[in-house]
Write a protein that holds these residues in place. Sequence first.
Motif, PDB file in Angstrom:
ATOM      1  N   ALA A 167      20.140 -40.565  53.017  1.00 11.65           N
ATOM      2  CA  ALA A 167      20.063 -39.622  51.642  1.00 11.65           C
ATOM      3  C   ALA A 167      19.888 -38.132  52.059  1.00 11.65           C
ATOM      4  O   ALA A 167      20.490 -37.411  51.232  1.00 11.65           O
ATOM      5  N   VAL A 168      19.243 -38.029  53.082  1.00  6.70           N
ATOM      6  CA  VAL A 168      19.089 -36.366  53.484  1.00  6.70           C
ATOM      7  C   VAL A 168      20.460 -36.115  54.141  1.00  6.70           C
ATOM      8  O   VAL A 168      20.907 -34.997  54.040  1.00  6.70           O
ATOM      9  N   GLY A 169      21.217 -37.009  54.597  1.00  5.18           N
ATOM     10  CA  GLY A 169      22.512 -36.462  55.179  1.00  5.18           C
ATOM     11  C   GLY A 169      23.573 -36.451  54.010  1.00  5.18           C
ATOM     12  O   GLY A 169      24.351 -35.468  54.221  1.00  5.18           O
ATOM     13  N   VAL A 170      23.530 -37.206  52.941  1.00  5.02           N
ATOM     14  CA  VAL A 170      24.238 -36.937  51.837  1.00  5.02           C
ATOM     15  C   VAL A 170      23.699 -35.691  51.319  1.00  5.02           C
ATOM     16  O   VAL A 170      24.922 -34.806  50.759  1.00  5.02           O
ATOM     17  N   GLY A 171      22.553 -35.490  51.170  1.00  2.05           N
ATOM     18  CA  GLY A 171      22.301 -34.113  50.058  1.00  2.05           C
ATOM     19  C   GLY A 171      22.251 -32.978  51.033  1.00  2.05           C
ATOM     20  O   GLY A 171      23.009 -31.849  50.640  1.00  2.05           O
ATOM     21  N   HIS A 172      22.258 -32.951  52.568  1.00  2.00           N
ATOM     22  CA  HIS A 172      22.234 -31.830  53.395  1.00  2.00           C
ATOM     23  C   HIS A 172      23.946 -31.426  53.829  1.00  2.00           C
ATOM     24  O   HIS A 172      24.498 -30.324  53.771  1.00  2.00           O
ATOM     25  N   PHE A 173      24.487 -32.440  54.236  1.00  2.00           N
ATOM     26  CA  PHE A 173      25.805 -32.584  54.715  1.00  2.00           C
ATOM     27  C   PHE A 173      26.984 -32.594  53.801  1.00  2.00           C
ATOM     28  O   PHE A 173      28.131 -31.755  53.896  1.00  2.00           O
ATOM     29  N   LEU A 174      26.886 -33.373  53.015  1.00  2.00           N
ATOM     30  CA  LEU A 174      28.053 -33.948  52.034  1.00  2.00           C
ATOM     31  C   LEU A 174      27.879 -33.209  50.594  1.00  2.00           C
ATOM     32  O   LEU A 174      28.832 -32.908  49.987  1.00  2.00           O
ATOM     33  N   GLY A 175      26.525 -33.273  50.116  1.00  2.00           N
ATOM     34  CA  GLY A 175      26.540 -32.743  48.774  1.00  2.00           C
ATOM     35  C   GLY A 175      27.011 -33.671  47.762  1.00  2.00           C
ATOM     36  O   GLY A 175      27.077 -33.312  46.716  1.00  2.00           O
ATOM     37  N   ALA A 176      27.148 -34.923  48.094  1.00  2.00           N
ATOM     38  CA  ALA A 176      27.542 -36.028  47.053  1.00  2.00           C
ATOM     39  C   ALA A 176      26.664 -37.262  47.107  1.00  2.00           C
ATOM     40  O   ALA A 176      25.789 -37.191  48.136  1.00  2.00           O
TER      41      ALA A 176
ATOM     42  N   TRP B 128      16.288 -30.328  56.325  1.00  2.00           N
ATOM     43  CA  TRP B 128      16.556 -31.945  55.951  1.00  2.00           C
ATOM     44  C   TRP B 128      15.648 -32.787  56.927  1.00  2.00           C
ATOM     45  O   TRP B 128      15.283 -33.995  56.650  1.00  2.00           O
ATOM     46  N   VAL B 129      15.167 -32.522  58.234  1.00  2.00           N
ATOM     47  CA  VAL B 129      14.509 -33.149  59.167  1.00  2.00           C
ATOM     48  C   VAL B 129      12.985 -33.257  58.464  1.00  2.00           C
ATOM     49  O   VAL B 129      12.395 -34.203  58.443  1.00  2.00           O
ATOM     50  N   ALA B 130      12.587 -32.424  57.766  1.00  2.00           N
ATOM     51  CA  ALA B 130      11.005 -32.179  57.124  1.00  2.00           C
ATOM     52  C   ALA B 130      11.314 -32.972  55.712  1.00  2.00           C
ATOM     53  O   ALA B 130      10.224 -33.941  55.783  1.00  2.00           O
ATOM     54  N   VAL B 131      12.342 -33.269  55.260  1.00  2.00           N
ATOM     55  CA  VAL B 131      12.472 -33.881  53.943  1.00  2.00           C
ATOM     56  C   VAL B 131      12.562 -35.561  54.474  1.00  2.00           C
ATOM     57  O   VAL B 131      11.765 -36.498  53.926  1.00  2.00           O
ATOM     58  N   TRP B 132      13.169 -35.619  55.488  1.00  2.00           N
ATOM     59  CA  TRP B 132      13.284 -36.863  55.974  1.00  2.00           C
ATOM     60  C   TRP B 132      11.988 -37.483  56.584  1.00  2.00           C
ATOM     61  O   TRP B 132      11.421 -38.604  56.243  1.00  2.00           O
ATOM     62  N   VAL B 133      11.048 -36.649  57.287  1.00  2.00           N
ATOM     63  CA  VAL B 133       9.826 -37.189  57.886  1.00  2.00           C
ATOM     64  C   VAL B 133       8.870 -37.418  56.518  1.00  2.00           C
ATOM     65  O   VAL B 133       8.255 -38.381  56.875  1.00  2.00           O
ATOM     66  N   GLY B 134       8.865 -36.527  55.931  1.00  2.00           N
ATOM     67  CA  GLY B 134       8.114 -36.646  54.597  1.00  2.00           C
ATOM     68  C   GLY B 134       8.200 -37.813  53.577  1.00  2.00           C
ATOM     69  O   GLY B 134       7.330 -38.624  53.308  1.00  2.00           O
ATOM     70  N   SER B 135       9.421 -38.009  53.518  1.00  2.00           N
ATOM     71  CA  SER B 135      10.015 -39.393  52.421  1.00  2.00           C
ATOM     72  C   SER B 135       9.773 -40.586  53.150  1.00  2.00           C
ATOM     73  O   SER B 135       9.343 -41.500  52.553  1.00  2.00           O
TER      74      SER B 135
END
Length: 248
Positions: A52-61, A139-146
């Motif tokens: 999810a964070v990869g899609v949101g941060h790198f792809l935006g889709a 995105w790392v912080a979002v990943w850890v928190g989620s």
Amino acid sequence: MIATILLSFGVLFVAELGDKSQLMALTFALRYRWWVVLSAITAASVAVNLIAVGVGHFLGAALPTPAIAVITAVVLLAVGLWTLRGARTPEPDPELAEDDSARRSPAKAFLVVLSAFLLAELGDRTMFAIVALASDRNWVAVWVGSVAGMVAAGALAIVLGIAVGKHIPERAIAIGSGLLFLYIGAATLLAAVAPHLGRLPECALAVVVPAVAGVALWGLGRADARRPEPITQADPKQDDPQPLHSRR
């Protein structure tokens, strides 16, 4: 970064309260060892939130979540029906049930829980929240928190499942698990095919599926109870007349 972790944790934890993922965690905790369920939830959370964070941060889709949600719903409905089918068997002996529980493979249980959570979370609405948070934050912080929020919500459901499971017979747990899987599957399917339906109507309509299954299971149980027991033939050796010398 700390603020982003706390924000992501709070968003995911609140979103998972009462959600289908938490109900799944409670249901699995009734059937498998708690550490197997928790480790599978953790692994699934790490993988799903990383996507999810990869899609949101790198792809935006976004991923094709409607298609994934439909597949998830079909799998959960099938698991629910299979569980209810197994619940029709007679109540096992407590000692045999303990032996069966001891023989249950942790590896198989881990794969079952992991695959179910991967599918459920990939098609869940909370994934959009993770994508949105990762689009303009670390995105790392979002990943850890989620991940922490999702695991905490699952752990809370596991604790509840352990407390409830100690006071419920195995057959009742199987029936309740099957009905819960049917409800989660129906709710997931409705959310995929009718996303604008709304949460309250969605939950109300999803209850119809386990209600119908419960009535059908009750009817089958009554039919089995009314069915006459098979007549067993007596042992011929016991019906043989006594010999003449014994009568004298």
